[in-house]
Write a protein that holds these residues in place. Structure first.
Motif, mmCIF file in Angstrom:
data_model
loop_
_atom_site.group_PDB
_atom_site.id
_atom_site.type_symbol
_atom_site.label_atom_id
_atom_site.label_comp_id
_atom_site.label_asym_id
_atom_site.label_seq_id
_atom_site.Cartn_x
_atom_site.Cartn_y
_atom_site.Cartn_z
ATOM 1 N N LEU A 1 -13.316 43.189 114.282
ATOM 2 C CA LEU A 1 -14.146 42.407 115.204
ATOM 3 C C LEU A 1 -14.029 42.915 116.641
ATOM 4 C CD1 LEU A 1 -13.754 38.782 113.774
ATOM 5 C CD2 LEU A 1 -15.718 40.340 113.584
ATOM 6 N N LYS A 2 -12.927 43.588 116.958
ATOM 7 C CA LYS A 2 -12.797 44.158 118.296
ATOM 8 C C LYS A 2 -13.650 45.413 118.444
ATOM 9 C CE LYS A 2 -10.371 41.146 120.144
ATOM 10 N NZ LYS A 2 -10.857 40.354 121.269
ATOM 11 N N ALA A 3 -14.043 46.028 117.328
ATOM 12 C CA ALA A 3 -14.926 47.191 117.408
ATOM 13 C C ALA A 3 -16.381 46.758 117.266
ATOM 14 C CB ALA A 3 -14.581 48.206 116.325
ATOM 15 N N ALA A 4 -16.621 45.746 116.432
ATOM 16 C CA ALA A 4 -17.987 45.267 116.198
ATOM 17 C C ALA A 4 -17.959 43.751 116.080
ATOM 18 C CB ALA A 4 -18.543 45.892 114.920
ATOM 19 N N PRO A 5 -18.149 43.056 117.214
ATOM 20 C CA PRO A 5 -18.054 41.596 117.216
ATOM 21 C C PRO A 5 -19.056 40.929 116.268
ATOM 22 C CG PRO A 5 -18.056 42.453 119.452
ATOM 23 C CD PRO A 5 -18.362 43.602 118.560
ATOM 24 N N ASP A 6 -20.120 41.653 115.895
ATOM 25 C CA ASP A 6 -21.111 41.053 114.988
ATOM 26 C C ASP A 6 -20.636 41.056 113.534
ATOM 27 O OD1 ASP A 6 -21.214 43.699 114.309
ATOM 28 O OD2 ASP A 6 -23.367 43.961 114.682
ATOM 29 N N GLY A 7 -19.450 41.589 113.293
ATOM 30 C CA GLY A 7 -18.901 41.533 111.937
ATOM 31 C C GLY A 7 -19.425 42.631 111.022
ATOM 32 N N SER A 8 -20.206 43.574 111.585
ATOM 33 C CA SER A 8 -20.850 44.578 110.722
ATOM 34 C C SER A 8 -19.838 45.524 110.060
ATOM 35 C CB SER A 8 -21.875 45.382 111.516
ATOM 36 O OG SER A 8 -21.256 45.970 112.635
ATOM 37 N N LEU A 9 -18.646 45.625 110.626
ATOM 38 C CA LEU A 9 -17.647 46.513 110.008
ATOM 39 C C LEU A 9 -16.778 45.785 108.992
ATOM 40 C CD1 LEU A 9 -16.632 48.549 113.180
ATOM 41 C CD2 LEU A 9 -17.758 49.444 111.131
ATOM 42 N N ALA A 10 -17.011 44.479 108.868
ATOM 43 C CA ALA A 10 -16.211 43.706 107.904
ATOM 44 C C ALA A 10 -17.086 43.184 106.771
ATOM 45 C CB ALA A 10 -15.514 42.551 108.610
ATOM 46 N N LEU A 11 -18.250 43.812 106.595
ATOM 47 C CA LEU A 11 -19.157 43.376 105.525
ATOM 48 C C LEU A 11 -18.456 43.437 104.184
ATOM 49 C CD1 LEU A 11 -22.588 45.020 106.451
ATOM 50 C CD2 LEU A 11 -21.899 42.620 106.640
ATOM 51 N N GLY A 12 -18.620 42.409 103.389
ATOM 52 C CA GLY A 12 -18.016 42.413 102.053
ATOM 53 C C GLY A 12 -16.572 41.954 102.038
ATOM 54 N N ILE A 13 -16.015 41.646 103.209
ATOM 55 C CA ILE A 13 -14.631 41.163 103.277
ATOM 56 C C ILE A 13 -14.707 39.653 103.550
ATOM 57 C CG2 ILE A 13 -12.403 41.384 104.478
ATOM 58 C CD1 ILE A 13 -12.992 44.063 103.342
ATOM 59 N N ASP A 14 -14.650 38.873 102.491
ATOM 60 C CA ASP A 14 -14.926 37.441 102.635
ATOM 61 C C ASP A 14 -13.672 36.620 102.868
ATOM 62 O OD1 ASP A 14 -17.634 37.876 102.335
ATOM 63 O OD2 ASP A 14 -17.440 37.924 100.147
ATOM 64 N N VAL A 15 -13.007 36.888 103.985
ATOM 65 C CA VAL A 15 -11.860 36.058 104.374
ATOM 66 C C VAL A 15 -12.027 35.743 105.855
ATOM 67 C CG1 VAL A 15 -10.274 37.132 102.698
ATOM 68 C CG2 VAL A 15 -10.453 38.054 105.007
ATOM 69 N N GLU A 16 -11.306 34.740 106.327
ATOM 70 C CA GLU A 16 -11.336 34.429 107.753
ATOM 71 C C GLU A 16 -10.533 35.482 108.501
ATOM 72 O OE1 GLU A 16 -12.831 31.896 109.577
ATOM 73 O OE2 GLU A 16 -13.922 31.847 107.661
ATOM 74 N N PRO A 17 -11.004 35.909 109.682
ATOM 75 C CA PRO A 17 -10.190 36.839 110.462
ATOM 76 C C PRO A 17 -8.873 36.188 110.893
ATOM 77 C CG PRO A 17 -12.078 36.069 111.748
ATOM 78 C CD PRO A 17 -12.269 35.565 110.352
ATOM 79 N N ALA A 18 -7.807 36.943 110.885
ATOM 80 C CA ALA A 18 -6.512 36.403 111.318
ATOM 81 C C ALA A 18 -6.552 36.147 112.811
ATOM 82 C CB ALA A 18 -5.415 37.404 110.991
ATOM 83 N N ARG A 19 -5.809 35.131 113.261
ATOM 84 C CA ARG A 19 -5.663 34.923 114.714
ATOM 85 C C ARG A 19 -4.337 35.519 115.139
ATOM 86 N NH1 ARG A 19 -8.333 29.619 116.010
ATOM 87 N NH2 ARG A 19 -10.461 30.220 115.561
ATOM 88 N N GLY A 20 -4.379 36.279 116.229
ATOM 89 C CA GLY A 20 -3.125 36.812 116.756
ATOM 90 C C GLY A 20 -2.572 37.964 115.929
ATOM 91 N N ARG A 21 -3.396 38.559 115.065
ATOM 92 C CA ARG A 21 -2.973 39.754 114.330
ATOM 93 C C ARG A 21 -3.996 40.842 114.593
ATOM 94 N NH1 ARG A 21 1.770 40.625 113.273
ATOM 95 N NH2 ARG A 21 1.749 41.696 111.292
ATOM 96 N N ALA A 22 -3.558 41.958 115.138
ATOM 97 C CA ALA A 22 -4.412 43.141 115.306
ATOM 98 C C ALA A 22 -5.686 42.851 116.091
ATOM 99 C CB ALA A 22 -4.752 43.727 113.927
ATOM 100 N N ASP A 23 -5.634 41.844 116.984
ATOM 101 C CA ASP A 23 -6.875 41.472 117.673
ATOM 102 C C ASP A 23 -6.734 41.371 119.186
ATOM 103 O OD1 ASP A 23 -5.320 39.240 117.857
ATOM 104 O OD2 ASP A 23 -6.806 37.837 117.069
ATOM 105 N N THR A 24 -5.783 42.134 119.770
ATOM 106 C CA THR A 24 -5.628 42.049 121.225
ATOM 107 C C THR A 24 -6.695 42.855 121.953
ATOM 108 O OG1 THR A 24 -4.256 44.030 121.422
ATOM 109 C CG2 THR A 24 -3.101 41.944 120.981
ATOM 110 N N GLY A 25 -7.302 43.849 121.252
ATOM 111 C CA GLY A 25 -8.230 44.753 121.923
ATOM 112 C C GLY A 25 -7.526 46.015 122.408
ATOM 113 N N ASP A 26 -6.204 46.007 122.391
ATOM 114 C CA ASP A 26 -5.453 47.210 122.766
ATOM 115 C C ASP A 26 -5.165 47.979 121.468
ATOM 116 O OD1 ASP A 26 -3.286 48.988 123.102
ATOM 117 O OD2 ASP A 26 -2.526 47.862 124.814
ATOM 118 N N LEU A 27 -5.747 49.159 121.347
ATOM 119 C CA LEU A 27 -5.682 49.875 120.071
ATOM 120 C C LEU A 27 -4.247 50.151 119.626
ATOM 121 C CD1 LEU A 27 -7.290 51.261 117.768
ATOM 122 C CD2 LEU A 27 -7.132 53.381 119.080
#
Ligand SMILES: Nc1ncnc2c1ncn2[C@@H]1O[C@H](COP(=O)(O)OP(=O)(O)OP(=O)(O)O)[C@@H](O)[C@H]1O
Ligand SMILES: [Mg+2]
Length: 389
Positions: free
Chosen positions: A121-147
């Motif tokens: 979601l940090k690369a594509a906020p529209d979710g286009s890179l997570a197509l087919g992955i039907d789970v909720e995004p984790a909070r506070g995991r891998a989502d700071t925006g700092d690669l």
């Protein structure tokens, strides 16, 4: 010989019918795979070499071998201005979906998928890179925006899942020299962290000979993080095997004289062997292929290389870049001191730094050491000489 049956595979990353002379690399990979799969840490590998030596083919081979053992494998080709996060996400998406298909959605896999989704979601906020992955995004995991932080968190999450599944995670990065310094730093950091925890995560990169220096500039400890292997031209017997075996598989034999002609012009470079093998095959009428066939094949092959392999790179260069390339070519295929190149042009090195940097960026030249410059394309110097003015 029937062109439809032509067994040679000139191209980029195309698997040759006979993958010659790479036993050491394949054995190394097999040890690494077994070690990681039994929970022992191992360093990743960085393959470096000139254009057309067979780096991509090796990465593809590693991919197949790891996938055969159920690993989670992502392959990314750097460059083209696409951020690494997006390319990695796209490739991992497929790998994770097939892991889910194979193993079912275990709790562990679900946790990894939700960290992955947060990462994408940090690369594509529209979710286009997570197509087919039907789970909720984790909070506070891998989502700071700092690669650097996010990649490490994601990798540790994936590696733990791989441990659960009894496999490993392999990230293959081709044209790795094209990544930015911060992307390289993030990858080093993820390898460093996972290595310290014996996590089941391996990076194998491939790139031009400038790659180790780029990694060193990104993280000084990178020299200890990976095993560096040079992929070079094939040596005597291996070059012969690469040439002869594909034909033998079609019951066609090369005479000694014909072999000598082609092995002489190909200088052991895998891409050249495939091109000359192909052109000679197409011309030859009967087996054994003789010296006359090889002579015509060598000429046809060289024309093909002059137009494609060399010519396309030359035509892509500006007049200023071409002048610089001409001056480098005066030193032959060996590296030249940048000061000498400038002297050949009666200019100051500083006046030429723009052309030089552009050519490095394009991947046509590289700096084997500070103050030196060389072609990444084997045979480019003779091509330029052949072209004349
Ligand atoms: N070990 C080998 N034996 C025979 N042929 C090979 C071998 N390795 C590669 N080739 C052939 O050489 C060509 C170049 O391979 P590949 O595209 O992997 O090179 P590369 O090093 O990735 O080049 P580049 O830097 O331009 O990406 C292909 O046509 C491939 O089939
Ligand atoms: Mg390649």
């Amino acid at each position: 010989m029937d062109p439809v049956q032509n067994p040679y595979a000139p191209g980029a990353g195309r698997r040759p019918l006979e993958l010659a002379g790479r036993h050491a690399e394949l054995d190394r990979f097999e040890i690494l795979r077994q070690r990681v799969q039994t929970g022992a840490a191992d360093r990743g590998i960085v393959l470096t070499g000139l254009r057309g030596v067979g780096k991509t083919v090796l990465l593809n081979e590693f991919r197949v071998l790891a996938e055969q053992h159920g690993w989670i494998v992502a392959k990314v080709e750097a460059g083209g201005n696409r951020p690494f996060r997006a390319s990695l996400a796209q490739s991992l998406n497929q790998a994770l979906r097939s892991a889910t298909g194979r193993h079912g959605l275990t709790d562990r896999l679900r946790a990894a998928l939700s960290a992955f989704k947060a990462f994408t979601l940090k690369a594509a906020p529209d979710g286009s890179l997570a197509l087919g992955i039907d789970v909720e995004p984790a909070r506070g995991r891998a989502d700071t925006g700092d690669l650097e932080i996010d990649l490490t968190e994601l990798v540790l999450e994936l590696a733990e899942t791989a441990g659960d599944l009894g496999v490993g995670v392999l990230v293959l990065i081709d044209e790795m020299q094209d990544l930015s310094a911060s992307e390289l730093a993030a990858i080093c950091s993820a390898s460093h962290e996972s290595g310290q925890r014996d996590a089941r995560f391996v990076v194998i990169g491939a790139g031009l000979p400038s790659l180790p220096a780029a990694l060193r500039d990104a993280k000084s400890y990178s020299e200890r993080l990976y095993e560096y292997r040079q992929v070079g031209p094939l040596k005597g017997d291996d070059a012969e095997i690469a040439l002869v075996r594909p034909a033998a598989a079609r019951n066609v034999v090369w005479s000694d004289a014909a072999k000598e002609v082609i092995l002489g012009v190909a200088s052991g470079y895998p891409y050249f062997l495939q091109v000359y093998g192909k052109t000679t095959w197409d011309y030859a009428k009967t087996s054994p292929i003789d010296a006359e066939d090889a002579g015509v094949g060598a000429e046809a092959g060289r024309d093909e290389l002059d137009i494609g392999f060399f010519g396309s790179r030359w035509d892509d260069s500006t007049p200023a870049q071409q002048s610089y390339l001409r001056a480098v070519a005066e030193g032959g295929d060996e590296p030249s001191a940048t000061a000498d190149v400038a002297a050949r042009m009666n200019r100051k090195p500083s006046e030429l730094s723009v052309a030089r940097d552009e050519l490095i960026k394009k991947g046509l030249l590289y700096a084997p050491e500070r103050g030196a410059i060389a072609f990444t394309v084997p045979g480019m110097a003779s091509f330029i000489e052949r072209k004349g003015n």
